[in-house]
Design a protein around this motif. Structure first.
Motif, PDB file in Angstrom:
ATOM      1  N   SER A  53      26.972  88.538  62.019  1.00  0.00           N
ATOM      2  CA  SER A  53      27.291  87.212  61.497  1.00  0.00           C
ATOM      3  C   SER A  53      28.690  87.222  60.909  1.00  0.00           C
ATOM      4  CB  SER A  53      26.300  86.796  60.403  1.00  0.00           C
ATOM      5  OG  SER A  53      25.115  86.288  60.960  1.00  0.00           O
ATOM      6  N   SER A  54      29.387  86.109  61.105  1.00  0.00           N
ATOM      7  CA  SER A  54      30.676  85.885  60.466  1.00  0.00           C
ATOM      8  C   SER A  54      30.452  84.927  59.302  1.00  0.00           C
ATOM      9  CB  SER A  54      31.659  85.285  61.472  1.00  0.00           C
ATOM     10  OG  SER A  54      32.801  84.785  60.816  1.00  0.00           O
ATOM     11  N   SER A  64      38.482  70.879  48.034  1.00  0.00           N
ATOM     12  CA  SER A  64      38.078  70.474  46.680  1.00  0.00           C
ATOM     13  C   SER A  64      38.197  71.625  45.682  1.00  0.00           C
ATOM     14  CB  SER A  64      36.639  69.946  46.701  1.00  0.00           C
ATOM     15  OG  SER A  64      35.747  70.936  47.178  1.00  0.00           O
ATOM     16  N   ARG A  65      38.658  72.796  46.164  1.00  0.00           N
ATOM     17  CA  ARG A  65      38.897  73.965  45.306  1.00  0.00           C
ATOM     18  C   ARG A  65      37.648  74.394  44.546  1.00  0.00           C
ATOM     19  NH1 ARG A  65      45.191  73.692  43.485  1.00  0.00           N
ATOM     20  NH2 ARG A  65      45.954  72.599  45.310  1.00  0.00           N
ATOM     21  N   GLN A  66      36.547  74.460  45.278  1.00  0.00           N
ATOM     22  CA  GLN A  66      35.281  74.882  44.674  1.00  0.00           C
ATOM     23  C   GLN A  66      35.139  76.404  44.760  1.00  0.00           C
ATOM     24  OE1 GLN A  66      32.192  72.690  46.699  1.00  0.00           O
ATOM     25  NE2 GLN A  66      33.188  70.727  46.373  1.00  0.00           N
ATOM     26  N   TRP A  67      36.035  77.090  44.103  1.00  0.00           N
ATOM     27  CA  TRP A  67      36.068  78.541  44.232  1.00  0.00           C
ATOM     28  C   TRP A  67      35.160  79.213  43.204  1.00  0.00           C
ATOM     29  CZ3 TRP A  67      37.854  79.567  48.688  1.00  0.00           C
ATOM     30  CH2 TRP A  67      38.910  78.845  49.234  1.00  0.00           C
ATOM     31  N   ASP A  68      34.427  80.213  43.673  1.00  0.00           N
ATOM     32  CA  ASP A  68      33.705  81.124  42.795  1.00  0.00           C
ATOM     33  C   ASP A  68      33.739  82.494  43.471  1.00  0.00           C
ATOM     34  OD1 ASP A  68      31.656  81.219  44.776  1.00  0.00           O
ATOM     35  OD2 ASP A  68      30.609  79.538  43.858  1.00  0.00           O
ATOM     36  N   GLU A  69      33.070  83.466  42.881  1.00  0.00           N
ATOM     37  CA  GLU A  69      33.164  84.822  43.419  1.00  0.00           C
ATOM     38  C   GLU A  69      32.640  84.927  44.849  1.00  0.00           C
ATOM     39  OE1 GLU A  69      34.581  87.537  42.462  1.00  0.00           O
ATOM     40  OE2 GLU A  69      35.349  86.693  40.597  1.00  0.00           O
ATOM     41  N   LEU A  70      31.627  84.139  45.203  1.00  0.00           N
ATOM     42  CA  LEU A  70      31.084  84.202  46.554  1.00  0.00           C
ATOM     43  C   LEU A  70      31.996  83.520  47.561  1.00  0.00           C
ATOM     44  CD1 LEU A  70      27.252  83.673  45.970  1.00  0.00           C
ATOM     45  CD2 LEU A  70      28.396  85.752  46.751  1.00  0.00           C
ATOM     46  N   THR A  71      32.505  82.334  47.242  1.00  0.00           N
ATOM     47  CA  THR A  71      33.383  81.651  48.196  1.00  0.00           C
ATOM     48  C   THR A  71      34.703  82.391  48.352  1.00  0.00           C
ATOM     49  OG1 THR A  71      34.132  80.165  46.417  1.00  0.00           O
ATOM     50  CG2 THR A  71      32.379  79.361  47.865  1.00  0.00           C
ATOM     51  N   GLU A  72      35.165  83.061  47.295  1.00  0.00           N
ATOM     52  CA  GLU A  72      36.396  83.837  47.408  1.00  0.00           C
ATOM     53  C   GLU A  72      36.199  85.079  48.271  1.00  0.00           C
ATOM     54  OE1 GLU A  72      38.157  84.714  43.621  1.00  0.00           O
ATOM     55  OE2 GLU A  72      37.890  82.665  42.904  1.00  0.00           O
ATOM     56  N   THR A  73      34.970  85.599  48.307  1.00  0.00           N
ATOM     57  CA  THR A  73      34.668  86.786  49.109  1.00  0.00           C
ATOM     58  C   THR A  73      34.369  86.428  50.558  1.00  0.00           C
ATOM     59  OG1 THR A  73      33.776  87.894  47.152  1.00  0.00           O
ATOM     60  CG2 THR A  73      33.158  88.815  49.280  1.00  0.00           C
ATOM     61  N   ALA A  74      33.839  85.223  50.781  1.00  0.00           N
ATOM     62  CA  ALA A  74      33.439  84.798  52.126  1.00  0.00           C
ATOM     63  C   ALA A  74      34.658  84.372  52.929  1.00  0.00           C
ATOM     64  CB  ALA A  74      32.443  83.644  52.024  1.00  0.00           C
ATOM     65  N   ARG A  75      35.423  85.342  53.341  1.00  0.00           N
ATOM     66  CA  ARG A  75      36.683  85.072  54.048  1.00  0.00           C
ATOM     67  C   ARG A  75      36.950  86.233  55.016  1.00  0.00           C
ATOM     68  NH1 ARG A  75      42.327  86.080  52.792  1.00  0.00           N
ATOM     69  NH2 ARG A  75      43.648  84.343  53.434  1.00  0.00           N
ATOM     70  N   GLY A  76      36.646  86.020  56.295  1.00  0.00           N
ATOM     71  CA  GLY A  76      36.794  87.117  57.243  1.00  0.00           C
ATOM     72  C   GLY A  76      35.808  88.229  56.966  1.00  0.00           C
ATOM     73  N   LEU A  77      34.572  87.843  56.628  1.00  0.00           N
ATOM     74  CA  LEU A  77      33.524  88.803  56.271  1.00  0.00           C
ATOM     75  C   LEU A  77      32.507  88.872  57.401  1.00  0.00           C
ATOM     76  CD1 LEU A  77      32.152  90.606  54.080  1.00  0.00           C
ATOM     77  CD2 LEU A  77      31.056  88.511  53.232  1.00  0.00           C
ATOM     78  N   PHE A  78      32.251  90.083  57.906  1.00  0.00           N
ATOM     79  CA  PHE A  78      31.340  90.272  59.032  1.00  0.00           C
ATOM     80  C   PHE A  78      30.202  91.188  58.615  1.00  0.00           C
ATOM     81  CE2 PHE A  78      35.407  89.077  60.711  1.00  0.00           C
ATOM     82  CZ  PHE A  78      35.101  88.206  61.754  1.00  0.00           C
ATOM     83  N   LEU A  79      28.978  90.743  58.911  1.00  0.00           N
ATOM     84  CA  LEU A  79      27.786  91.453  58.461  1.00  0.00           C
ATOM     85  C   LEU A  79      26.881  91.794  59.631  1.00  0.00           C
ATOM     86  CD1 LEU A  79      26.920  89.000  55.539  1.00  0.00           C
ATOM     87  CD2 LEU A  79      28.147  91.180  55.325  1.00  0.00           C
ATOM     88  N   LYS A 143      39.813  86.422  62.564  1.00  0.00           N
ATOM     89  CA  LYS A 143      39.551  86.026  61.185  1.00  0.00           C
ATOM     90  C   LYS A 143      38.144  85.477  61.000  1.00  0.00           C
ATOM     91  CE  LYS A 143      41.811  82.485  59.509  1.00  0.00           C
ATOM     92  NZ  LYS A 143      42.920  81.664  58.956  1.00  0.00           N
ATOM     93  N   SER A 144      37.561  84.928  62.085  1.00  0.00           N
ATOM     94  CA  SER A 144      36.272  84.271  61.905  1.00  0.00           C
ATOM     95  C   SER A 144      35.233  84.599  62.974  1.00  0.00           C
ATOM     96  CB  SER A 144      36.457  82.749  61.873  1.00  0.00           C
ATOM     97  OG  SER A 144      37.043  82.294  63.083  1.00  0.00           O
ATOM     98  N   SER A 145      35.554  85.462  63.946  1.00  0.00           N
ATOM     99  CA  SER A 145      34.594  85.683  65.029  1.00  0.00           C
ATOM    100  C   SER A 145      34.857  87.009  65.738  1.00  0.00           C
ATOM    101  CB  SER A 145      34.658  84.538  66.036  1.00  0.00           C
ATOM    102  OG  SER A 145      33.723  84.717  67.064  1.00  0.00           O
ATOM    103  N   ILE A 146      33.838  87.431  66.488  1.00  0.00           N
ATOM    104  CA  ILE A 146      34.009  88.610  67.344  1.00  0.00           C
ATOM    105  C   ILE A 146      33.908  88.229  68.818  1.00  0.00           C
ATOM    106  CG2 ILE A 146      33.121  90.224  65.623  1.00  0.00           C
ATOM    107  CD1 ILE A 146      30.446  90.200  67.100  1.00  0.00           C
ATOM    108  N   ASP A 147      33.745  86.941  69.093  1.00  0.00           N
ATOM    109  CA  ASP A 147      33.581  86.530  70.492  1.00  0.00           C
ATOM    110  C   ASP A 147      34.505  85.373  70.875  1.00  0.00           C
ATOM    111  OD1 ASP A 147      32.411  84.496  69.083  1.00  0.00           O
ATOM    112  OD2 ASP A 147      30.440  84.626  70.051  1.00  0.00           O
ATOM    113  N   THR A 148      35.666  85.301  70.231  1.00  0.00           N
ATOM    114  CA  THR A 148      36.650  84.284  70.591  1.00  0.00           C
ATOM    115  C   THR A 148      37.765  84.911  71.419  1.00  0.00           C
ATOM    116  OG1 THR A 148      37.936  84.675  68.596  1.00  0.00           O
ATOM    117  CG2 THR A 148      36.210  82.996  68.468  1.00  0.00           C
ATOM    118  N   GLU A 149      38.620  84.058  71.946  1.00  0.00           N
ATOM    119  CA  GLU A 149      39.776  84.537  72.702  1.00  0.00           C
ATOM    120  C   GLU A 149      40.686  85.394  71.823  1.00  0.00           C
ATOM    121  OE1 GLU A 149      43.517  82.781  75.380  1.00  0.00           O
ATOM    122  OE2 GLU A 149      42.067  81.429  74.441  1.00  0.00           O
ATOM    123  N   PHE A 150      40.811  85.031  70.536  1.00  0.00           N
ATOM    124  CA  PHE A 150      41.649  85.818  69.632  1.00  0.00           C
ATOM    125  C   PHE A 150      41.112  87.232  69.483  1.00  0.00           C
ATOM    126  CE2 PHE A 150      42.903  81.541  68.255  1.00  0.00           C
ATOM    127  CZ  PHE A 150      44.282  81.694  68.204  1.00  0.00           C
TER     128      PHE A 150
END
Length: 242
Positions: A53-54, A64-79, A143-150
């Motif tokens: 999962s991405s 809207s700048r709704q930043w917290d520890e989880l949204t700041e971490t959820a950036r290019g995160l693959f599980l 940055k957001s996927s493992i199955d894109t052209e990028f």
């Protein structure tokens, strides 16, 4: 503190809210608990791709700048959806100078720890090289996927130029539990304002595959890159004081 030093002399300062230990409310007992918290967060979206999962924050969080520890971490995160391990990750969200109270000049004068280093900004796209601890196979991510052209172009460019060192990188990822962040320069399929005459990758960072962000220092990164014949980010300027 990370700086991007542009050829025209401009310096953009990014100030991440990094902490020495997990903050209150971010101390999860397991990766599964962490993943479940991400999945139930209204500001985070998950893109499932089979075993993986991405995880990224939603556009509304940014606007809207709704930043917290989880949204700041959820950036290019693959599980890994089965084991809940972090297979690859990028940086936490960083903020421009003056964007937040703690990144305003008057705050930075009190909190900055010198020296501050500025690195050259490369014009390409982000490629993250991770791995699956079960199969021991590399995973090439954008940055957001493992199955894109990028992601596919990242793998192609890397294998065409550095396939001989891939076993060493996999070995390092396994032994040190890290992933590798690259700037991918693709002047044919992804041209930018700064022109390049050939495809290549530049090592930007070596990041631990953990919930809490931690990376190698620049000296260790340089030593590793040179020993494996990898291009790596250039230190453009060191600021010794305010």
């Amino acid at each position: 503190i990370t700086c991007r030093y542009y050829p025209n002399g401009n310096v953009i300062l990014h100030v991440p809210r990094e902490l020495a230990s997990p903050p209150e409310g971010f101390n999860f007992s397991s990766n599964e608990e962490f993943v479940n918290s991400l999945r139930t967060h209204k500001g985070i979206r998950e893109n499932k791709m089979g075993t993986y999962s991405s995880i990224n924050f939603k556009e509304k969080v940014f606007h809207s700048r709704q930043w917290d520890e989880l949204t700041e971490t959820a950036r290019g995160l693959f599980l890994n959806n089965i084991t809940y391990e972090v297979v690859a990750r990028g940086w936490k969200k960083s903020f421009n100078k003056g964007e937040r109270e703690e990144t305003k000049s008057e705050s930075l004068q009190e909190t900055l720890a010198f020296p501050v280093r500025a690195y050259e900004k490369y014009n390409g796209f982000l490629g993250i090289l991770g791995y699956d601890s079960h199969t021991k196979e590399p995973i090439f991510c954008s940055k957001s996927s493992i199955d894109t052209e990028f992601a596919r172009n990242f793998e192609r460019i890397f294998r065409e130029s550095h396939n001989e060192v891939l076993p060493k990188l996999i070995e390092t990822m396994i032994e040190s539990n890290v992933c590798f962040a690259f700037e991918v320069i693709d002047p044919i399929n992804d041209p930018h304002i700064i022109e390049y005459n050939h495809e290549h990758v530049v090592l930007l960072d070596v990041i631990e595959r953990n919930i809490v962000f931690k990376n190698w220092n620049y000296e260790r990164l340089c030593e590793f890159a040179r020993s494996n014949k990898l291009l790596y980010k250039h230190l453009s300027k060191t600021f010794d004081n305010w």
